[in-house]
Scaffold this active site. Structure first.
Site, mmCIF file in Angstrom:
data_model
loop_
_atom_site.group_PDB
_atom_site.id
_atom_site.type_symbol
_atom_site.label_atom_id
_atom_site.label_comp_id
_atom_site.label_asym_id
_atom_site.label_seq_id
_atom_site.Cartn_x
_atom_site.Cartn_y
_atom_site.Cartn_z
ATOM 1 N N TYR A 1 65.616 50.984 -18.506
ATOM 2 C CA TYR A 1 66.642 51.771 -19.203
ATOM 3 C C TYR A 1 66.088 52.877 -20.106
ATOM 4 O O TYR A 1 66.864 53.638 -20.678
ATOM 5 C CB TYR A 1 67.531 50.827 -20.034
ATOM 6 N N HIS B 1 75.813 55.148 -15.050
ATOM 7 C CA HIS B 1 74.761 54.160 -15.310
ATOM 8 C C HIS B 1 73.458 54.877 -15.605
ATOM 9 O O HIS B 1 73.170 55.926 -14.995
ATOM 10 C CB HIS B 1 74.558 53.241 -14.098
#
Ligand code: DQA
Length: 145
Positions: A22, A99
């Protein structure tokens, strides 16, 4: 124009959480980037994060009359939550699903989204930039409408 950004479970841990997946940018830093971009687009921005499915459903229900469009990173609830899908069907507010990671390059459980077919489009895999790309796409679509 008013845009709401809705963030689901565990996104409050960005920066510390699996940085190889991430990245190291925190959610507060992403929020600051998106707020700056929203100002440049002359968009009023509302920002929300929750770890709870019901709270995300409540936030979607509040979109009606409150936002012209939304950016939604529902995190793991993307893959599982029919309650989220039903709320989006009920409010009919245009949204972009986004995302940080490329969900299609990950485990097969993440390849399916229960909300993607309701979205204007999906942005996935550009890290924190996914938020900015999604904002640009949403604003472009809303202004064209
Ligand atoms: C995520 C991808 C989801 O599969 C995961 O559960 C998340 C974050 C992303 O932004 O890459 O929590 O939505």
């Amino acid at each position: 124009m008013r845009v709401s950004v809705l963030n689901g479970p565990n996104l409050n841990l960005l920066g510390q959480r699996e940085p190889e997946v991430y990245g190291r940018t925190t959610l507060a830093e992403i929020e600051a980037m998106v707020r700056q971009a929203a100002r440049e687009h002359e968009v009023e921005l509302d920002w929300f994060q929750t770890n709870h499915e019901g709270a995300l459903v409540d936030a979607v229900q509040r979109l009606k009359g409150q936002a012209d469009g939304a950016l939604i990173n529902a995190a793991s609830l993307t893959h599982t939550s029919l309650a989220l899908r039903d709320a989006l069907l009920a409010v009919q507010v245009p949204f972009v699903e986004l995302h940080l990671s490329n969900i299609f390059a990950r485990e097969s459980e993440r390849h399916h989204s229960v909300i993607a077919d309701l979205a204007i489009g999906v942005v996935t895999g550009f890290g924190a930039q996914s938020y900015l790309l999604a904002l640009q796409a949403l604003v472009g679509r809303l202004r064209a409408a």
